[in-house]
Design a protein around this motif. Structure first.
Motif, PDB file in Angstrom:
ATOM      1  N   LEU A  62      14.909 118.744   3.557  1.00 20.54           N
ATOM      2  CA  LEU A  62      13.976 119.203   4.586  1.00 20.54           C
ATOM      3  C   LEU A  62      12.638 119.541   3.962  1.00 20.54           C
ATOM      4  O   LEU A  62      12.542 119.834   2.766  1.00 20.54           O
ATOM      5  N   THR A  65      12.768 109.358   5.134  1.00 19.45           N
ATOM      6  CA  THR A  65      12.357 110.636   5.694  1.00 19.45           C
ATOM      7  C   THR A  65      11.673 110.420   7.037  1.00 19.45           C
ATOM      8  O   THR A  65      10.823 109.542   7.167  1.00 19.45           O
ATOM      9  N   VAL A  80      21.173 117.272   3.706  1.00 16.19           N
ATOM     10  CA  VAL A  80      19.941 116.523   3.956  1.00 16.19           C
ATOM     11  C   VAL A  80      18.771 117.282   3.322  1.00 16.19           C
ATOM     12  O   VAL A  80      18.899 118.453   2.974  1.00 16.19           O
ATOM     13  N   VAL A 135      12.844 115.361   7.773  1.00 18.50           N
ATOM     14  CA  VAL A 135      14.249 115.302   7.377  1.00 18.50           C
ATOM     15  C   VAL A 135      14.466 114.039   6.549  1.00 18.50           C
ATOM     16  O   VAL A 135      14.171 112.938   7.011  1.00 18.50           O
TER      17      VAL A 135
END
Lengths: 366, 391
Positions: free
Chosen positions: A135, A91, A133, A80
């Motif tokens: 991914l 991340t 966000v 994430v």
């Protein structure tokens, strides 16, 4: 939905890529709507639910991924990326707590805000519905080998500690959602260790699962009641011959691994934690180059020089920090920028190895 | 000038404009620059991110507008203008700067030096080698910096004259028109193959990368987009070619103003070895590297639009001192750098675009002919072009 699939096929097509080259199709789509993507995966926060309060609060973040999300199997994790204050995309890896998902379906992460955790703190304390966000696709093989559709008599055992509960939760939720029935003599034992009752994640749901007639037995241990081989043996006498998924903090994991004495039935998942920088720059610890398998005691020299001393030939250019030819991924540990003295301990960080000297243990993907 | 000359506490001018700094002065000079760098790095954040994202969004909009306007024949000049601007922004303020790693701290893969690919036939991977490493490390060192004349032109008296160089102005004109192709072929080091110092096999690995990029760029600009406009195919093709040409001419002119106007100095390999490393091997100190970047570069004075369209290469001096700082910071630190140079008696070469261009054009023509030993030796009298600052 066929139209959605068609749109995705067009967006991912070579023809469209030929028009946007040298830039990715996504570089154009994101300017119109961040939830449109041809290749990248992003997700919008739908809801943030507090699970526990206290010093290190836990929240469940419900995410709607873009159509590019290929779904996940129970027990997998996802990278994430969020833009933390200062405009730095950071991340981290989080286990998906919700049951297995199909492509494009919402997922849930249950995240504990660590004091040092930039991303976890941001997700728990700052994230609001609507936030987008970044991914990765789902990764990892700490997955359920059993299928509810083809029941066996295998007993499934989960041993978890702290936030290590999330992959096990995803397993159990998947089993129950997909019609798991314990009446065939097949058991699930769920043993979890939490720091205290108020730190217990999923307390209500676990209680409901424990009370329901489903063959899942839940054992929650709090405080000083830490993992021991004897206690596990009392619950599951033949634990070494039982399919086991264990996930938790390093100290607990060591005890579990020792208890299983090399049994192939044990599957483990470790968390990578940010190491605390050592006091001052010094030539301590071990430097390891993970791709080549080389490693040696840290000499305090730059990572590039240490790699070369071990016979590796990383790419380099100026050797003075200006050309970025030598950028490599540091997977663990702290490095000091020899030009600025700045130290950085983020895991999975790209560093210029010609001007980065390790401080203590350090692992680099070379 | 060598570093072994008698240490002196005052700076002394030489006919070439190079000033002697003692090792102590060089160290102090370097430390002051390091401090400026560190201060800017500590301040990087949301404003820089918003700025570059804004430029990227503008560039993408211009590109989409340019491609769309090709469907309206009367708007053809507008389409070419939009597409040209898009390509200029993509190559200069975005591409060149992103590939320098100026925005790597953001952790955004779309703005990462490792991932960015620009709208240009030169593959970014090869550009980063010849530009970020060779040119920025060995700036203006004769025999090391291949950007002195790009292996095609004679841009310095230190390059020995040959009848081939009679074509200097013609080669420069052709390089301007076909600039992106020249940039793409730069890494093949054709001049070194001709002279026998580089083997043809060494280029094999590069060929595939260049061909792949050339195919994609050509397919987009000369086949697919023209085809999408149906009967307007020839007009769109011409428009796309025109946009590439405009970008080529602009980029060539800006880049030639970076190191070639009068006042920008070149260095021999020997003069850059001012200190020794731990094993006693001669090497260049960090202070001297900074010193060389200042003396080897030339700025272009002008307004914000010039700075933007030049990718802030109008602040070539600041860029060469700090190639990995976001370019929007260069105008901000320029007065400080200028003041620093004045205090150390170093020339800070700058001038408006037309003057710098004229100076470069003059040099290209002058160096087409063999160097006349008597009158052109050490030409300090390029007064109007450079602005020497007395210490």
């Amino acid at each position: 939905m066929p139209t959605a699939t068609l749109v995705q096929r067009v967006l991912g097509s070579k023809t469209l890529a030929a028009l946007t080259t040298p830039h990715d199709v996504d570089r154009y789509l994101e300017l119109v709507n961040p939830m449109w993507a041809a290749r990248e995966v992003r997700a919008q926060v739908l809801e943030v639910r507090r699970e526990t309060r206290g010093e290190h609060p836990v929240a469940t973040i419900r995410l709607q991924p873009t159509a590019t999300w290929r779904g996940h199997r129970a027990g997998q994790h996802v990278q994430v990326g969020v833009e933390v204050p200062g405009a730095r995309r950071t991340t981290r890896c989080f286990t998906i707590a919700s049951a297995a998902s199909e492509p494009g379906e919402p997922i849930e992460l249950t995240v504990r805000a660590h004091a040092e955790g930039l991303v976890s703190r941001y997700l728990v304390e700052e994230a609001q519905p609507g936030l987008v966000v970044h991914l990765s696709q789902a990764q990892g093989d700490f997955t359920l080998t059993e299928s509810p559709a083809t029941p066996t008599n295998n007993h499934l055992l989960y041993v978890t500690g702290g936030s290590g509960i999330t992959p096990a939760m995803s397993h159990v939720r998947t089993l129950l959602r997909d019609g798991y029935d314990g009446h065939a003599g097949r058991k699930v034992t769920f043993l979890h260790y939490a720091r205290s009752a108020e730190d217990q994640i999923f307390a209500e749901e676990l209680q409901r699962i424990a009370w329901a007639d489903n063959g899942v037995r839940v054992h929650l241990r709090h405080g000083d009641d830490v993992f021991s081989e004897a206690a596990l043996r009392r619950l599951v006498p033949d634990f070494r011959d039982t399919d086991t998924w264990a996930c938790g903090p390093a100290g607990m994991m060591q005890l579990v691994v020792d208890a299983y004495a090399g049994s192939p039935r044990l599957r483990t998942e470790h968390f990578k934690l940010t190491t605390v920088p050592g006091a001052g720059g010094s030539a301590e610890g071990e430097v390891s180059f993970t791709r080549s398998g080389a490693g040696a005691a840290n000499t305090g020299a730059s990572l590039l020089e240490q790699a070369e001393a071990l016979g590796l030939t990383p790419e380099f250019g100026c050797r003075m920090g200006i050309c970025f030819s030598c950028v490599s991924r540091k997977s663990e540990g702290t490095v000091r920028n020899v030009l600025t003295g700045e130290e950085s301990s983020l895991p999975d960080e790209d560093v210029r190895i010609c001007v980065s000297a390790p401080v203590g243990d350090c692992a680099v993907d070379l | 000038m060598t570093s072994t000359s008698t240490p002196t506490s005052t700076t002394t001018g030489t006919p070439t404009g190079k000033v002697h700094l003692t090792p102590e002065q060089l160290r102090a000079f370097g430390e002051e620059l390091d401090a400026i760098r560190q201060r800017v790095i500590a301040d990087l954040g949301e404003d820089d991110a918003a700025y570059i994202r804004d430029i990227v969004a503008t560039q993408r909009k211009l590109e989409v507008a340019g491609r769309a306007l090709m469907y309206l024949p009367p708007a053809w000049p507008l389409a070419v203008a939009a597409l040209s601007l898009s390509k200029i922004l993509d190559n200069m303020e975005i591409g060149h700067n992103v590939m320098h790693g100026q925005y790597d701290w953001m952790g955004d893969p779309g703005l990462s030096s490792r991932m960015y690919e620009w709208d240009n036939v030169c593959p970014s991977e090869q550009w980063k080698y010849s530009h970020n490493y060779i040119h920025h490390t060995f700036t203006n060192i004769l025999g090391k910096d291949r950007d002195i004349g790009y292996g095609v032109l004679r841009m310095d008296e230190g390059q020995e004259w040959h009848p081939y160089y009679l074509g200097n102005p013609l080669y420069a004109f052709l390089l301007m028109v076909f600039f992106e192709w020249g940039v793409a072929m730069h890494d093949l080091e054709v001049e070194n193959i001709v002279s026998g110092t580089r083997k043809l096999e060494e280029n094999k690995a590069l060929h595939a990368g260049i061909m792949r990029k050339v195919k994609r760029q050509a397919l987009k600009d000369y086949v697919v987009f023209p085809a999408l406009t149906g009967p307007l195919f020839p007009l769109t093709l011409a428009g796309n070619a025109a946009a590439n040409l405009v970008r080529n001419v602009w980029a060539f002119n800006i880049i030639f103003c970076g190191h070639f106007p009068a006042g920008a100095e070149t260095f021999t390999q020997e003069e850059c070895l001012d200190t020794v490393d731990a094993d006693g091997k001669p090497e260049e100190s960090r202070g001297h590297w900074y010193y060389r970047q200042v003396l080897g570069s030339a700025n272009i004075s002008g307004g914000p639009l010039l700075h933007l369209l030049s990718g802030n290469l109008s602040h070539q001096i600041e860029h060469h001192l700090f190639p990995d700082l976001p370019a929007r910071r260069y105008p901000e630190i320029a007065p400080e750098i200028r003041d620093l140079c004045a205090r150390y008696g170093l020339e800070y070469t700058t001038g408006p675009l037309h003057r710098q261009l004229f100076s470069v054009a003059k040099k290209i023509c002058r160096l087409a002919l063999p160097t006349r030993r008597t009158s052109t030796d050490g030409e300090p009298a390029q007064g109007p072009v450079t602005e020497p600052i007395a210490a």
